[in-house]
Motif scaffolding. Structure first.
Motif, PDB file in Angstrom:
ATOM      1  N   ASP A  48       0.828  -1.204   0.000  1.00  0.00           N
ATOM      2  CA  ASP A  48       0.000   0.000   0.000  1.00  0.00           C
ATOM      3  C   ASP A  48       0.862   1.254   0.000  1.00  0.00           C
ATOM      4  N   THR A  50       0.785   5.751  -1.290  1.00  0.00           N
ATOM      5  CA  THR A  50       0.089   6.916  -1.825  1.00  0.00           C
ATOM      6  C   THR A  50       1.089   7.659  -2.689  1.00  0.00           C
ATOM      7  N   THR A 131      -4.096   6.478  -3.770  1.00  0.00           N
ATOM      8  CA  THR A 131      -3.750   5.520  -2.725  1.00  0.00           C
ATOM      9  C   THR A 131      -4.172   4.158  -3.220  1.00  0.00           C
ATOM     10  N   GLY A 132      -3.259   3.185  -3.141  1.00  0.00           N
ATOM     11  CA  GLY A 132      -3.597   1.860  -3.630  1.00  0.00           C
ATOM     12  C   GLY A 132      -2.485   0.869  -3.387  1.00  0.00           C
ATOM     13  N   THR A 133      -2.626  -0.297  -4.015  1.00  0.00           N
ATOM     14  CA  THR A 133      -1.653  -1.370  -3.870  1.00  0.00           C
ATOM     15  C   THR A 133      -0.681  -1.323  -5.035  1.00  0.00           C
ATOM     16  N   HIS A 150      -7.250   2.376  -4.569  1.00  0.00           N
ATOM     17  CA  HIS A 150      -8.369   2.315  -3.623  1.00  0.00           C
ATOM     18  C   HIS A 150      -9.079   3.665  -3.614  1.00  0.00           C
ATOM     19  N   GLN A 151      -8.278   4.725  -3.847  1.00  0.00           N
ATOM     20  CA  GLN A 151      -8.818   6.073  -3.824  1.00  0.00           C
ATOM     21  C   GLN A 151      -8.033   6.956  -4.793  1.00  0.00           C
TER      22      GLN A 151
END
Length: 159
Positions: A48, A50, A131-133, A150-151
């Motif tokens: 994860d 950002t 934001t994510g993997t 994710h965002q």
């Protein structure tokens, strides 16, 4: 006797040149490795994260041949997060960087990413925060590294 003095002089001079060149090499190496400027890149690990960058689109050749859009292959549009500064990527199994100065990260919006395109189209060319993997791209993707968001939001600018 003069010949011996001349040889001794040249040996001494050569020794001095070798010592000075080694000292300069060490100084140059220390300067480059400790330089805080653009040569140093922030390192990322898989997982994860950002990231902030500009949202861009790139077109690649898709089915049936994956060779040329102009020769009839379907255009494959991918979403790219273009980072302002390059980052290094550390392999998950190692503390050694896998790559340096990576600036393009492919965003994978999911199986329905083309349906989500209108939702994000107004952000094209804009600076966004995602934001994510973060993971390696592999054969399924066009880029070496991908981010499964994710965002996604427009980045706030400081004034």
């Amino acid at each position: 006797q003069i010949e011996g003095l001349v040889c001794q002089h040249f040996r001494s001079e050569r020794r001095i040149v070798v010592i000075v060149s080694r000292i300069l090499s060490i100084i140059a190496l220390l300067t480059v490795t400790s330089w805080p400027g653009p040569l140093a890149a922030e390192c990322l690990r898989y997982g994860d994260v950002t990231l902030t960058g500009r949202l861009m689109q790139q077109v690649y050749a898709g089915p049936p041949d994956y060779e040329s859009v102009t020769k009839g292959d379907e255009p494959l549009v991918i979403w790219i997060l273009l980072l302002e500064n390059g980052v290094c990527v550390v392999d998950g199994d190692s503390s050694y960087p896998r790559t340096f100065s990576e600036r393009e990260i492919q965003l994978v919006l999911g199986a329905d990413q083309y349906e989500k395109a209108p939702e994000y189209r107004h952000l094209l060319g804009k600076t966004i925060s995602v934001t994510g993997t973060f993971q390696p791209g592999g054969a399924r993707y066009e880029k070496r590294f991908v981010l499964l968001p994710h965002q996604i939001e427009r980045a706030r600018t400081s004034r």
